[in-house]
Scaffold this motif. Structure first.
Motif, short mmCIF file in Angstrom:
data_model
loop_
_atom_site.label_atom_id
_atom_site.label_comp_id
_atom_site.label_asym_id
_atom_site.label_seq_id
_atom_site.Cartn_x
_atom_site.Cartn_y
_atom_site.Cartn_z
N GLY A 89 1.84 2.89 17.30
CA GLY A 89 2.80 1.27 16.95
C GLY A 89 2.58 1.77 15.52
O GLY A 89 2.50 2.30 15.11
N THR A 90 3.31 0.82 15.26
CA THR A 90 3.88 0.34 13.77
C THR A 90 3.93 -0.73 13.30
O THR A 90 3.76 -1.89 14.18
N ALA A 91 3.18 -0.78 12.09
CA ALA A 91 2.78 -2.82 11.61
C ALA A 91 2.86 -2.38 10.63
O ALA A 91 2.99 -1.72 9.58
N ALA A 92 2.03 -3.79 9.27
CA ALA A 92 2.20 -4.15 7.98
C ALA A 92 1.08 -4.94 8.30
O ALA A 92 0.80 -5.64 8.53
N LEU A 93 0.74 -4.78 6.47
CA LEU A 93 -0.54 -5.65 6.50
C LEU A 93 -0.06 -6.35 5.68
O LEU A 93 0.10 -5.41 4.17
N GLN A 94 -1.19 -7.29 4.78
CA GLN A 94 -0.56 -7.71 3.61
C GLN A 94 -2.03 -9.02 2.62
O GLN A 94 -3.24 -9.25 3.46
N VAL A 95 -1.67 -8.59 1.84
CA VAL A 95 -3.17 -9.60 1.08
C VAL A 95 -2.70 -9.95 0.13
O VAL A 95 -1.07 -10.60 -0.92
N HIS A 96 -3.48 -11.40 -0.39
CA HIS A 96 -3.03 -12.14 -1.75
C HIS A 96 -3.65 -11.20 -3.26
O HIS A 96 -5.44 -11.14 -2.95
N PRO A 97 -3.15 -10.65 -3.81
CA PRO A 97 -3.55 -9.98 -4.83
C PRO A 97 -4.20 -10.49 -5.99
O PRO A 97 -5.23 -9.78 -6.71
N ASP A 98 -4.14 -12.08 -5.71
CA ASP A 98 -5.41 -12.91 -6.62
C ASP A 98 -6.20 -13.07 -6.54
O ASP A 98 -6.61 -14.24 -6.97
N THR A 99 -6.82 -13.15 -5.60
CA THR A 99 -8.04 -13.35 -4.63
C THR A 99 -9.54 -12.66 -5.13
O THR A 99 -10.35 -13.72 -5.54
N GLY A 116 -5.85 7.15 11.01
CA GLY A 116 -5.53 5.73 9.65
C GLY A 116 -5.37 6.04 8.94
O GLY A 116 -5.05 5.32 7.90
N GLY A 117 -4.08 5.34 10.20
CA GLY A 117 -2.76 4.84 8.87
C GLY A 117 -2.90 3.21 8.61
O GLY A 117 -2.48 2.58 7.67
N THR A 118 -4.10 2.91 8.97
CA THR A 118 -3.96 1.17 8.63
C THR A 118 -5.22 1.42 7.48
O THR A 118 -5.00 0.45 6.52
N LEU A 119 -6.13 2.30 7.40
CA LEU A 119 -6.72 2.40 6.98
C LEU A 119 -5.93 2.45 5.09
O LEU A 119 -6.30 2.56 4.25
N ALA A 120 -5.40 4.41 5.41
CA ALA A 120 -4.63 4.10 4.28
C ALA A 120 -3.36 2.94 3.50
O ALA A 120 -3.41 2.68 2.48
N ALA A 121 -3.41 2.36 4.99
CA ALA A 121 -2.10 1.38 4.39
C ALA A 121 -2.83 -0.30 3.36
O ALA A 121 -2.67 -0.50 2.30
N THR A 122 -4.74 0.12 3.70
CA THR A 122 -5.67 -0.98 2.98
C THR A 122 -6.14 -0.36 1.75
O THR A 122 -5.62 -0.72 1.27
N LEU A 123 -5.76 1.12 1.82
CA LEU A 123 -5.97 1.64 0.59
C LEU A 123 -5.35 1.21 -0.43
O LEU A 123 -5.16 1.93 -1.95
N ARG A 124 -3.51 1.56 -0.22
CA ARG A 124 -2.58 1.43 -0.68
C ARG A 124 -2.47 -0.37 -1.32
O ARG A 124 -2.33 -0.80 -2.13
N LEU A 125 -2.71 -1.36 -0.52
CA LEU A 125 -2.82 -2.12 -1.26
C LEU A 125 -4.09 -2.72 -1.83
O LEU A 125 -3.84 -3.30 -2.92
N MET A 126 -5.37 -1.65 -1.53
CA MET A 126 -6.24 -1.86 -2.68
C MET A 126 -5.60 -1.36 -4.13
O MET A 126 -5.95 -2.16 -5.03
N GLU A 127 -5.43 -0.66 -4.33
CA GLU A 127 -4.26 -0.06 -5.60
C GLU A 127 -3.85 -0.60 -6.24
O GLU A 127 -3.49 -1.23 -7.39
N LEU A 151 -7.22 9.79 5.09
CA LEU A 151 -7.42 9.39 3.46
C LEU A 151 -8.20 9.68 2.74
O LEU A 151 -7.90 9.43 1.47
N GLU A 152 -8.93 10.74 2.58
CA GLU A 152 -9.43 11.26 1.62
C GLU A 152 -7.86 12.40 0.44
O GLU A 152 -8.38 12.32 -0.41
N ALA A 153 -7.06 12.31 1.69
CA ALA A 153 -6.11 13.02 0.61
C ALA A 153 -5.60 11.23 -0.56
O ALA A 153 -4.78 11.40 -1.34
N LEU A 154 -5.87 10.23 0.17
CA LEU A 154 -5.74 8.89 -0.89
C LEU A 154 -6.97 9.01 -1.83
O LEU A 154 -6.68 8.39 -2.66
N THR A 155 -8.19 8.96 -1.33
CA THR A 155 -9.48 8.59 -1.87
C THR A 155 -10.48 9.47 -2.44
O THR A 155 -10.94 10.22 -1.61
#
Ligand code: PRP
Ligand code: ADE
Length: 165
Positions: A89-99, A116-127, A151-155
């Motif tokens: 499927g497709t989804a979206a993840l969110q985070v508070h940047p000031d945590t 790896g879609g979920t963890l790639a999106a998480t990596l993008r949020l962390m960056e 994931l190795e393409a991103l980190t």
């Protein structure tokens, strides 16, 4: 672990760790092993929902906090958002940047690495939040789905799986 064919959609072999989560000694053993071998870290990041169980257990075991990366629509206020595809499927993840302070070192924890879609999106949020990912830890890696390469393409952070299938 249980394996259920054609869940949540035809063609998917679903791996479920609910039994491990419900067993005290197993949960403790996994919590202790997940962060093994990574360098210094300031916090653990857990991805909703199964990553919350493992991330919190690992964080408590290490005396650290657990930062929640949530499915879209659950966090109030200013959030960063990344959309992604996963095995089913497709989804979206969110985070508070000031945590956490900028530059914080984090290890991301989840149960399964599939495409790896979920963890790639998480990596993008962390960056985008300014946090430094020093490791990614999962219980199960589904090798044929190629998530590790995505994931190795991103980190450059090490990616550790307790079990490869
Ligand atoms: O590598 P991928 O193809 O992205 O798949 C892996 C993700 O899929 C599952 O989450 P799911 O979105 O089903 O959420 P849940 O933890 O809330 O059940 C699993 O917990 C991982 O987060
Ligand atoms: N096959 C699978 N089993 C459990 N969780 C998953 N997340 C993505 N693919 C999965």
């Amino acid at each position: 672990m249980t394996e259920t064919p054609d869940f949540p959609q035809p063609g998917i072999l679903f791996r479920d760790l609910s039994g491990l989560f419900a067993d005290g000694p197993s949960l403790r053993a996994v919590a202790g092993a997940l962060l093994d071998g990574f360098g210094e870290m300031d916090a653990v990041v857990g991805v909703e929902a199964r990553g919350f169980v493992l991330g919190t257990a690992a964080a408590v075991n290490a005396g650290l906090g657990m930062l929640a990366v949530r499915k879209a629509g659950k966090l109030p206020g200013d959030v960063l958002t990344e959309s992604y595809d996963l095995e089913y499927g497709t989804a979206a993840l969110q985070v508070h940047p000031d945590t956490l302070p900028a530059g914080s070192r984090v290890v991301i924890v989840d149960d399964v690495l599939a495409t790896g879609g979920t963890l790639a999106a998480t990596l993008r949020l962390m960056e985008r939040a300014g946090w430094r990912v020093v490791g990614i830890a999962v219980v199960i890696e589904l090798v044929d789905l190629g998530g590790r390469a995505a994931l190795e393409a991103l980190t450059d952070a090490p990616i550790e799986a307790l079990l490869t299938l």
